[in-house]
Design a protein around this motif. Sequence first.
Motif: not given
Length: 306
Positions: A155-161, A277-281, A272-275
């Motif tokens: 779910k977290l990966l999907c949101k960042n994606g 770092n959701q906040q930075q993204l 930010a995505y590959f690190a």
Amino acid sequence: MVSGPNLNETSIVSGGYGGTAEGIIPTGTIKGPGLHPPPPGPPPGGEEVVRGIAVEKFDIVKKWGINTYKCTKQLLSERFGRGSRTVDLELETQIELLRETKRKYESVLHLARALTAHLYSLVQTQHALGDAFADLSQKSPELQEEFGYNAETQKLLCKNGETLLGAVNFFVSSINTLVNKTMEDTLMTVKQYETARLEYDAYRTDLEELSMGPRDAGAVSRLDAAQSQFQSHKDKYEKLRADVAIKLKFLEENKIKVMHKQLLLFHNAISAYFAGNQQQLEQTLKQFNIKLKTPGAEKPSWLEEQ
């Protein structure tokens, strides 16, 4: 005095003198076909107007044919090395550089669109995988914890994606506008300039040939006409050359401004995505005023429902 017969009362008797009344046609009922009013003719001066339009169209076609012939002759002369052409080295170098830059940017645009398609597929897969893990977590008590944290991770990966996909889509849209609108508009002006250059050289060559010929009365008249046409095409060529130079300058400035912003966005979002770092993204999207569009705006996304 004996009056003559009343023509309105006379009758025509068929079958000869003394015949019966059968076949008698009263003359008052006869109406000749030629008694109808004549059809209206063309309005006064109408024929002259039609003739004038026809002559005008003929002149346009004639001028187009002469211009096409001269330009084709000039183009063939240049290709076979028999004719001279006007060359602006600095401007033509800039034009060739623009065409090469456009080809390279088109390649970047193609690759960025491919990346978008892959990211979208990845997000959809992560979405489905997260749903599957969540479902198994409810139905497998002995593995509930393991399936549970894997579902949360997907779910977290999907949101960042989805957030990264929004940034990449913005990047693609901006590059597409730069390549297919801004650069293309400049290249359209370049094509007009190149056509004007060919016409200018064609009429210049024609004027030079007439200048070297005999100077009788007819030749002087043709020379004056050629000089006038040459000057007209020269003015057009010089105007378009100036327009191209200005557009190339503005295009370069706009390209640097747009690409500076887009490359910074692309770098920050990918990093930010590959690190992880959701906040930075999310901060990157806010910095560039990018708002994510959730499919099916009537209902919340599956992330918001969890």
